[in-house]
Scaffold this motif. Structure first.
Motif, short mmCIF file in Angstrom:
data_model
loop_
_atom_site.label_atom_id
_atom_site.label_comp_id
_atom_site.label_asym_id
_atom_site.label_seq_id
_atom_site.Cartn_x
_atom_site.Cartn_y
_atom_site.Cartn_z
N GLU A 113 91.06 -25.33 19.82
CA GLU A 113 90.29 -26.47 19.31
C GLU A 113 90.64 -26.65 17.84
O GLU A 113 90.69 -25.68 17.08
N SER A 114 90.86 -27.87 17.41
CA SER A 114 91.28 -28.13 16.05
C SER A 114 90.08 -28.22 15.11
O SER A 114 88.92 -28.08 15.53
N ALA A 115 90.36 -28.47 13.85
CA ALA A 115 89.36 -28.40 12.78
C ALA A 115 88.11 -29.23 13.08
O ALA A 115 88.21 -30.40 13.46
N TYR A 116 86.96 -28.60 12.90
CA TYR A 116 85.63 -29.19 13.09
C TYR A 116 85.31 -29.51 14.55
O TYR A 116 84.24 -30.04 14.85
N GLY B 256 98.69 -29.65 18.64
CA GLY B 256 100.01 -29.61 19.24
C GLY B 256 100.66 -28.25 19.29
O GLY B 256 101.63 -28.05 20.04
N LEU B 257 100.16 -27.28 18.50
CA LEU B 257 100.76 -25.95 18.46
C LEU B 257 99.80 -24.85 18.88
O LEU B 257 100.21 -23.70 19.02
N GLY B 258 98.52 -25.19 19.06
CA GLY B 258 97.55 -24.17 19.44
C GLY B 258 97.37 -23.15 18.34
O GLY B 258 97.37 -23.47 17.14
N HIS B 259 97.23 -21.88 18.72
CA HIS B 259 96.96 -20.83 17.73
C HIS B 259 98.26 -20.28 17.15
O HIS B 259 98.53 -19.08 17.18
N ALA B 260 99.02 -21.19 16.54
CA ALA B 260 100.28 -20.82 15.91
C ALA B 260 100.08 -20.27 14.51
O ALA B 260 101.05 -20.01 13.80
N CYS B 261 98.84 -20.10 14.12
CA CYS B 261 98.54 -19.39 12.88
C CYS B 261 97.73 -18.12 13.17
O CYS B 261 97.32 -17.42 12.24
N GLY B 262 97.49 -17.85 14.44
CA GLY B 262 96.84 -16.60 14.82
C GLY B 262 95.37 -16.51 14.55
O GLY B 262 94.81 -15.42 14.46
N THR C 124 104.59 -22.07 14.24
CA THR C 124 105.69 -22.32 15.18
C THR C 124 105.26 -21.89 16.58
O THR C 124 104.37 -21.04 16.73
N PRO C 125 105.88 -22.44 17.61
CA PRO C 125 105.56 -21.98 18.98
C PRO C 125 105.78 -20.48 19.16
O PRO C 125 105.04 -19.83 19.89
N ARG C 126 106.80 -19.93 18.51
CA ARG C 126 107.07 -18.50 18.66
C ARG C 126 105.91 -17.67 18.10
O ARG C 126 105.55 -16.64 18.66
#
Length: 398
Positions: free
Chosen positions: A35-38, A92-98, A346-348
């Motif tokens: 889920e994105s911001a807010y 678009g990237l989901g949890h690509a920042c962990g 990134t997707p990776r």
């Protein structure tokens, strides 16, 4: 608690281990349902349900943010320590920042520490902080007083380095609008004042400015309005500029440079210009060496060694900077994949946030966060030392 600090650390380790599968299930549930911001309603419900289940007093909607929350345990008399959770994802990237790992690690630390200590003297807070990627939920929480009286704000961040603290810059976004006069480019060209031409000249001027900026500082702009038709001299043009500075003072100086360049361009082109900041500002991160040193020591027991960041390397910005300006704070990076394999966003990296290495980092970080929080609550000298270190950095402008 009887048995000394070592006994507390051992008990925390056992409590984290007992919850290992639940914590990983939490991380994976967040990962599968980004889920994105807010908009992190399901994430906030999942985390608050876990905290309520284990006896925390939970208040939802902290600072008027529907997906923020504050969970508390303890007597309220004595030190106050906050364990922070982020859980917004990238569109678009989901949890690509962990952030799924950040949330589960903060949750695990809070649950394990309360189980180990019961209701300790002082306050143990678990704070749900939405919208780190866009909007700055922590900045809103700071302004609302959610961190008032807190002696330590603790979180971890997955990354591609094992660094004891995060070299995070200050950042803001500024909108520049040029106002000219419309005309037909062949019928009456001398009556037009080209707002888009003025904006292009501003980009050229900033290109010259860029050559002398210090490391960690930059201005990156895009054209958000360049006119309506090719056969009309644009009467309005607008650009949005992202500005970063190694420190908040450097950011403010760079904002002033942008304003002067814009005003000079307007004077040279006969246009009028408006310059305004869009949204809030992220402060630069001030690491607290007292707390980050303790965290690094605890994490080393899991076989993960943290080092100082590479000199001159900066890794973006975070609203954790706003917290660290007023409260002793940590924001270490712990690698869930190698730098040679890419970076976050990134997707990776999103895949790494659901990997076996990600699980190991989650559990090790939860234990180290809980042990660091225990140090603040149980060791009378730690809080004053952390505050002294923050005041020293502030006085030096660092």
């Amino acid at each position: 608690m009887d048995g000394g600090p070592g006994a507390v650390y051992d008990l925390i380790r056992r409590e984290v281990a007992a919850r290992a599968n639940r914590l990983w299930d939490t991380a994976m549930t967040l990962h599968r349902d980004p889920e994105s911001a807010y908009e992190e309603h399901r994430a906030a419900e999942l985390l608050t349900s876990e905290l309520t289940r284990e006896g925390f007093r939970v208040d939802r909607g902290t600072a008027g943010l529907p997906t923020a929350f504050t969970a508390a345990a303890g007597s309220g008399r004595g030190p106050r320590v906050a364990l922070l959770m982020e859980y917004d994802a990238l569109p678009g990237l989901g949890h690509a920042c962990g952030h799924n790992l950040i949330a589960a690690a903060g949750l695990g630390a809070a649950l394990a520490l309360r189980a180990a200590l019961g209701d300790p003297e002082g306050s143990l807070l678990a704070l749900g902080t939405p919208a780190e990627e866009r909007g700055g939920g922590k900045a809103t929480l700071v302004e609302a007083g959610a961190f008032d009286g807190v002696d330590a704000a603790l979180m971890m961040h997955p990354g591609v380095h094992n660094w004891s603290w995060a070299p995070l810059t200050a950042s803001s976004q500024v909108r520049v609008g040029f106002h000219g006069r419309a005309a037909h480019p062949t019928g009456n060209p001398t009556e037009g004042i080209d707002a888009l031409g003025a904006l292009i000249q501003l980009f050229n001027m900033l290109g010259v400015l860029h050559r002398r900026l210090a490391p960690g500082s930059h201005i990156q702009g895009i054209v958000t309005d360049g006119g309506r038709a090719t056969n009309i001299v644009p009467e309005y043009a607008e650009g949005l500029f992202g500005i970063r500075g190694a420190t908040t003072a450097a950011l403010e100086a760079l904002e002033g440079e942008l304003r002067r360049c814009a005003e000079g361009t307007a004077a040279a082109t006969g246009t009028e210009v408006t310059v305004e900041r869009v949204g809030g500002r992220y402060e630069h991160f001030r690491d607290n060496p007292v707390l980050s040193g303790r965290f690094a020591g605890h994490l080393a027991r899991a076989g993960i060694q943290l080092t100082e960041p590479e000199p001159g390397v900066y890794l973006g910005s975070s609203d954790m900077g706003n917290v660290s300006t007023g409260v002793p704070a940590i924001h270490p990076f712990i690698a869930i994949m190698d730098a040679a394999d890419g970076s976050d966003h990134t997707p990776r990296f999103a895949a790494a946030a659901a990997s076996s290495r990600g699980r190991r980092v989650l559990l090790a970080a939860a234990e180290a966060l809980a042990c660091t929080a225990a140090d603040v609550l149980l060791r009378p000298e730690v809080g004053p030392q952390a505050w002294a270190a923050l005041r020293e950095k502030a006085a030096a402008g660092l």
